[in-house]
Enzyme design. Sequence first.
Site, PDB file in Angstrom:
ATOM      1  CG  ASP A   1       3.325  -2.769  10.467  1.00  0.00           C
ATOM      2  OD1 ASP A   1       3.596  -1.574  10.712  1.00  0.00           O
ATOM      3  OD2 ASP A   1       2.357  -3.108   9.767  1.00  0.00           O
TER       4      ASP A   1
ATOM      5  CE  LYS B   1      -0.034  -1.271  -8.418  1.00  0.00           C
ATOM      6  NZ  LYS B   1      -0.117  -2.606  -7.805  1.00  0.00           N
TER       7      LYS B   1
ATOM      8  CB  SER C   1       3.574  -2.125  -5.612  1.00  0.00           C
ATOM      9  OG  SER C   1       3.006  -3.394  -5.842  1.00  0.00           O
TER      10      SER C   1
END
Length: 464
Positions: free
Chosen positions: A309, A323, A298
Amino acid sequence: MKNKERLIWIFLVLVLLIITTASGLNNWIFAGDTERTYENLKLFNEIFNLLRTEYYDESKVEPDRLIKGAVDGMIESLEDPHTDYMSKEFFGELQTETRGEFGGVGIVIGVRDKWITVISPIADTPAARVGMKAGDKIIEIDGESTEGFTTTDAVNMIRGEVGTSLTLTVKREGVSQPLQFTITRGVIKLETVKSTIVDDHIGYFRISQFSEPTAEAFRVQIGDLKSQGMDSIILDLRNNPGGLLSSAIEIADMLLIDGNIVSIKGRNKSQSQVYKAHERTYIPDLPIIVLVNKGSASGSEILAGAIKDNKRGILVGETTFGKGSVQTVRELPDGSGIKITTALYYTPSGASIHEVGIEPDEVVKDVEVTQEEIDAIKKLEELGLIKTFVQEHESYTDTDFETLMNQLAQNSIEIKPIIVRRLIKNEQEADRMPDLIDLDYDVQLKHAVNMLKSVNRLLKTKVS
């Protein structure tokens, strides 16, 4: 496991919906499928009344019981383990937890493959100390099977009075027989950020969960370690189950110069949002390595994905939990609550990691403990060999350790030396706060430290 207040409230809501629908306000409540919804509510009411008046066993058709079954079925039909009703007591505990303190044994759980599964043990808690691990499937609680349990059901059984004990039976991947852990409940105080300097220049930060104080604690500790000469960072998100989305985003904003942090896409436009970094990073020029494993879920995946990224750092360890959904918590009129999955989140590259996880840039497996080694550890405990060794050696040399390993071999105990060293350290720390890091046993952390040493050497060479 749901309480009486919940059932009465749901019942009143259903009655209110029927009355309101019949009163001509259908379009306001059920825009788009008014007639169908009205017919279904009439069907529900008809079945409810027939069961109440005609079922042969009157004890099984009390209103509370029937409505409980209806509500359970409604939620279970979603096939989403993250959407759940919370009793007044549990909802209050959740609010306390986000403030940084709660009662229990120190595990974060969810449902995976229809079984209650440990998402992560919280560091320095009773569950972590007895050896529970991320991925353990809890198949029994105090001898009662957890098959078909919701997360709330399990939490209600696991939490209890401080000082009392419970036994959790778990199935662990790679271990043939179930394992049993007897744990004494305690007050779990979450110090969600801990930090130290490694090798005189590397700042190590372990974030165990994202709660209200986490971002500010991280900000303060960044400043403390910068003043001590920190020139690179290891951000440890292993076994971090997530927590407050806003806290994870705020920390990402401290580490990124620009770019997206996370995108949230929901059913409605109002539930969709893109969070971007601001030009206020605290450490724009310091190399970062992020440690992750299958207990990173999460919010920790949001933070790790943003760093990866945006090419702000390197991820080291194992694939994360996966998740990728966002839950909205609503308080209900009676003080209970409902947690509803309202959106999915996407990393800056546009990827959804839900039930997939994030792959690290460098895969480094944790130390594997086999079934035979688990049995060997039990035998070591029975013989008291580690305890005796620690009592006889306040500190030990390589020769002392070699003598111990020979003694184990004589007792037909086969176990990797790195595990024996960790057992010795556990015994040494039995009556004190454990060290924050262990470079002898923690192969993932050691790998990260060695990577940063190489980077820093390269940077210094370029400068000179």
